[in-house]
Design an enzyme around this catalytic site. Sequence first.
Site, PDB file in Angstrom:
ATOM      1  N   MET A   1      64.394  -8.887  33.869  1.00 19.11           N
ATOM      2  CA  MET A   1      63.619  -8.268  34.944  1.00 19.11           C
ATOM      3  C   MET A   1      62.621  -9.248  35.523  1.00 19.11           C
ATOM      4  O   MET A   1      61.407  -9.061  35.388  1.00 19.11           O
ATOM      5  CB  MET A   1      62.823  -7.061  34.417  1.00 19.11           C
ATOM      6  CG  MET A   1      63.612  -6.046  33.670  1.00 19.11           C
ATOM      7  SD  MET A   1      64.490  -4.954  34.803  1.00 19.11           S
ATOM      8  CE  MET A   1      65.694  -4.292  33.667  1.00 19.11           C
ATOM      9  N   PRO A   2      63.061 -10.303  36.140  1.00 16.05           N
ATOM     10  CA  PRO A   2      62.044 -11.137  36.788  1.00 16.05           C
ATOM     11  C   PRO A   2      61.789 -10.700  38.236  1.00 16.05           C
ATOM     12  O   PRO A   2      62.685 -10.193  38.921  1.00 16.05           O
ATOM     13  CB  PRO A   2      62.646 -12.544  36.775  1.00 16.05           C
ATOM     14  CG  PRO A   2      63.870 -12.451  35.916  1.00 16.05           C
ATOM     15  CD  PRO A   2      64.319 -11.013  35.981  1.00 16.05           C
ATOM     16  N   TYR A   3      60.545 -10.904  38.639  1.00 13.48           N
ATOM     17  CA  TYR A   3      60.161 -10.798  40.045  1.00 13.48           C
ATOM     18  C   TYR A   3      59.479 -12.115  40.391  1.00 13.48           C
ATOM     19  O   TYR A   3      58.500 -12.496  39.735  1.00 13.48           O
ATOM     20  CB  TYR A   3      59.201  -9.628  40.267  1.00 13.48           C
ATOM     21  CG  TYR A   3      58.568  -9.656  41.636  1.00 13.48           C
ATOM     22  CD1 TYR A   3      59.274  -9.235  42.751  1.00 13.48           C
ATOM     23  CD2 TYR A   3      57.276 -10.138  41.821  1.00 13.48           C
ATOM     24  CE1 TYR A   3      58.710  -9.278  44.011  1.00 13.48           C
ATOM     25  CE2 TYR A   3      56.707 -10.189  43.086  1.00 13.48           C
ATOM     26  CZ  TYR A   3      57.434  -9.756  44.170  1.00 13.48           C
ATOM     27  OH  TYR A   3      56.873  -9.820  45.431  1.00 13.48           O
TER      28      TYR A   3
ATOM     29  N   PHE B   1      64.554 -10.294  41.336  1.00 11.37           N
ATOM     30  CA  PHE B   1      64.132 -10.222  42.744  1.00 11.37           C
ATOM     31  C   PHE B   1      63.425 -11.528  43.091  1.00 11.37           C
ATOM     32  O   PHE B   1      62.639 -12.041  42.280  1.00 11.37           O
ATOM     33  CB  PHE B   1      63.105  -9.109  42.957  1.00 11.37           C
ATOM     34  CG  PHE B   1      63.642  -7.720  43.083  1.00 11.37           C
ATOM     35  CD1 PHE B   1      64.978  -7.419  42.890  1.00 11.37           C
ATOM     36  CD2 PHE B   1      62.780  -6.660  43.399  1.00 11.37           C
ATOM     37  CE1 PHE B   1      65.455  -6.114  43.008  1.00 11.37           C
ATOM     38  CE2 PHE B   1      63.242  -5.361  43.521  1.00 11.37           C
ATOM     39  CZ  PHE B   1      64.577  -5.084  43.332  1.00 11.37           C
TER      40      PHE B   1
END
Lengths: 73, 73, 73, 73, 73, 73
Positions: free
Chosen positions: F1-3, F47
């Site tokens: 889950m990187p942003y 994202f």
Amino acid sequence: MPYVNIKITKEGGPDGKGPTADEKAEVIAGVTELLSRVLNKKPSTTFVVIDEVDLEDWGIGGLPVIQYRQQVS
Amino acid sequence: MPYVNIKITKEGGPDGKGPTADEKAEVIAGVTELLSRVLNKKPSTTFVVIDEVDLEDWGIGGLPVIQYRQQVS
Amino acid sequence: MPYVNIKITKEGGPDGKGPTADEKAEVIAGVTELLSRVLNKKPSTTFVVIDEVDLEDWGIGGLPVIQYRQQVS
Amino acid sequence: MPYVNIKITKEGGPDGKGPTADEKAEVIAGVTELLSRVLNKKPSTTFVVIDEVDLEDWGIGGLPVIQYRQQVS
Amino acid sequence: MPYVNIKITKEGGPDGKGPTADEKAEVIAGVTELLSRVLNKKPSTTFVVIDEVDLEDWGIGGLPVIQYRQQVS
Amino acid sequence: MPYVNIKITKEGGPDGKGPTADEKAEVIAGVTELLSRVLNKKPSTTFVVIDEVDLEDWGIGGLPVIQYRQQVS
């Protein structure tokens, strides 16, 4: 309606682990006064949020801060 | 494709140290549902990131939150 | 003292160029109510800032949004 | 003058509590090199800040990450 | 290594469409000087990024800024 | 889950007004691949959001970018 986010490396201060609450209060007061004086922004709707970031999480010049300083010094 | 960042002061909750995991889950569910219903954004590509901020790191009215509340109360 | 930043892709709405002012107002009202109800945060010190992002500036799955949707559809 | 903020869930790495300092250094080096190569941005004025976010503070699909993974698996 | 992000509503200035370049320069100088003086941060590695936000994209008190001001006045 | 949020000064590219869509796609692909390779992050939940910032809105060394470059050159 300003929102100000200040990110700083977590260092300095009396124990080397970051600024004191008083120093942060001085930053909050100073930036709020600046935006009021220069841009006519109301202090009552000015938010300031300070984030302290561990040295290993901050990079510059392609290196974490500590290695960067060793290289440039 | 929404990305939502929610910054809150670290307080409240059962021990005064911030919301519980269940309360945060309710916030995540609520904001995702809101963006789906109003803007037709797909939940599967909606990220929500919650940051809790220490009271001494949040300023309003030119003061850290605690002093601000003492002043306005 | 919440600060909420909502980033969405600039699309949808009546002309395909993003939500209307009324839709944004509904998002602002909804997220403020949510934080008041679940976390007991005061609306008067809740900021919501909405950013619309051009499709070519948003990536997912290693691709800009438009190519990503072509690939997964 | 790039500023890059990378938020990741706090997991993985040798003890499951997030990446090592060496892995973060590799990310800092890689993204700085990428922006230099593709966009001609100078490494000496490229900042990279990494934030690790607790799993209960990150939502996707309307659920905190852990519940989301249980649901989709 | 400070990074400062200042978000303001896009209004005021000579034409009501936001501050002039000179006013922004004064903000950049002021906040950089403040962090140097109070926290001993080097100006050469202090970034300041100013974002101007349309009034319909900024909410407070559950309302977009314009409606909020009509309500409280 | 990187942003990942990448802020760059709006300059360069074929007309001096910023990178092309293809260059941005290359940045999106590159940073997503980097996080997958080094941190084992899934591209499908990565994202990347790119913001281009006008030169007068970016400060370094206490000066807007253009004046800063004139000073150091």
